[in-house]
Design an enzyme around this catalytic site. Structure first.
Site: not given
Ligand code: PMT
Length: 410
Positions: A213-214
């Site tokens: 993810g980020n």
């Protein structure tokens, strides 16, 4: 909202009509007061069947009024009408709308409405059948012709267990419309436009519990969607993060880059404006383990493959009536990188943000961006993400009309 709000110091008359949604005007009043406005609640006789004076007195900033005759002041309506910077009717019932549209002035609220030169915001709420009745439709059209701002009811649960259009608009939407009156806003610049916005970071599954993810919180994308709705657009927000229901937006929830691609590619062709604010993963796992990878098996070898590039796909298939706005999250060479993305992905604009700054980019409430387009660039100072969205949308809408991409005059 802080006292730097455009509402700070403004005198607002809050007219409360006699509908079940009257209880929601208490929250609206509280939010207006929190924003620094002086709010004079004027309750109609019918509203007192749903809410009490005491609640408004306890939470308000100015005395509550219910009648032309209950104050020492013999002409409260002209005083309120002259001093008001704005009048909000929430909820505006079918009856209150009819009386205002026809100029009936038989109580404190309607006399104030007839006596005022201040802008008026009508926040309608009633049963679906009433909202669709030709008399209400005509009265609303009359008020709009006179320059009254009408905030239409939303779809949802109504009194008596019914469902349909009729619910009082979300408080956030009303506040945004009232703020707009005082912020030299550009009004309904996206009226009649279909706008698609993406928000949040995609999650690319490794196994049923883990993902790549980020740090995107979705704040910037949600701010764009909310601002576009306030500017009159029909908005679809494709989001990986939960979106407050109070914003009253149409939301398509997604998780991965592929989900986002599927949702965006079905909606985009009809849209006049697409804003790709989401932080889409560039890579995903080539194979997703169907079961949780056990620690005892040692560190897994994760093989990655590229995700579909949604912005590039949209750029390659852009219809003539569409403006395509991409983003660029950069840590250096801001403008050069943004210009490369503009060219390679065939976007009309790239909103470039330096995500290495502590007060801009991921997860914070503010942003500092440079809008890169054609041969030019426009740097916007640090501002709240909502203001950034408003400025970008204002600029983009004007550009689209000047270029003839949008044929209307706005
Ligand atoms: O969500 P917040 O916490 O408020 O933070 C806001 C933000 C920093 C996420 C936002 O302002 C932002 O910069 N979004 C874009 C982040 C990003 O993915 O940048 P990029 O340079 O990697 O991608 C360039 C553009 O291509 C973006 O419009 C992106 O949506 C798009 N893209 C990227 C990869 C991909 N597979 N498909 C895409 O469409």
């Amino acid at each position: 909202m802080s006292n730097s709000s455009p509402l700070a110091g403004k005198r607002i008359v809050l007219g409360v009509g006699g509908g079940i949604a009257a209880y929601k005007s208490v929250e609206l009043m509280r939010r207006l007061v929190d924003a620094g406005a002086f709010v004079s609640p004027v309750l109609t006789r019918a509203s007192l069947r749903f809410v009490g004076k005491t609640t408004f007195s306890a939470l308000g900033s100015e005395p509550v009024r219910t009648s032309l005759w209950d104050a020492a002041d013999p002409i409260p309506h002209t005083r309120l009408a002259q001093q008001a910077d704005a009048i909000i009717l929430a909820p505006a019932t079918a009856d209150l709308i009819a009386r205002y549209a026809t100029g009936i002035a038989d109580d404190l609220l309607t006399t104030t409405l007839v006596a005022t030169k201040a802008p008026v915001v009508v926040v309608a709420a009633m049963h679906t059948e009433m909202w669709q009745h030709p008399s209400v439709v005509e009265n609303i059209a009359t008020l709009r012709k006179r320059g009254v701002v009408v905030i239409e009811p939303e779809v949802g649960r109504l009194a008596g267990g019914d469902n349909g259009v009729g619910r009082l608009a979300a408080t956030e939407k009303v506040l945004a419309a009232v703020e707009e009156l005082f912020s030299g806003g550009r009004g309904q610049i996206l009226h009649g436009k279909k706008v698609l916005v993406t928000a949040g970071g995609t999650r690319e599954a490794i196994d049923p519990v883990r993902y790549l993810g980020n740090r995107s919180s979705g704040k910037q994308g949600i701010a764009f969607a909310a601002a576009a709705a306030t500017f009159g657009a029909e908005v679809t927000l494709v989001s990986t993060v939960p979106v407050p229901e109070s914003l009253g937006l149409k939301v398509v929830s997604v998780e991965s880059a592929q989900d986002m691609f599927d949702a965006v590619s079905t909606e985009a062709a009809q849209c006049d404006l697409v804003v790709m604010a989401a932080a889409v993963a560039d890579f995903r796992c080539k194979e997703i383990s169907p079961v949780k990878i056990k620690k005892s098996q040692g560190a897994p070898q994760v093989v990655l493959e590229p995700t579909p590039d949604i912005l590039a796909f949209l750029g390659s298939a852009k219809p003539g009536h569409q403006v395509l706005v991409g983003f660029a999250a950069e840590t250096g060479e801001l403008e050069a990188e943004a210009r490369r993305k503009l060219r390679e992905k065939h976007a009309d604009f790239i909103v470039a943000n330096n995500v290495a700054e502590h007060d801009a980019g991921f997860a914070v409430d503010t942003n500092r961006v440079t809008l890169v387009y054609e041969g030019s660039a426009l740097a916007l100072d640090l501002a709240d993400k909502r203001r950034i969205a408003e400025k970008v949308l204002g600029f983009v809408a004007e550009w689209a009309r000047n270029k003839g991409v949008w044929k209307d005059q706005g």
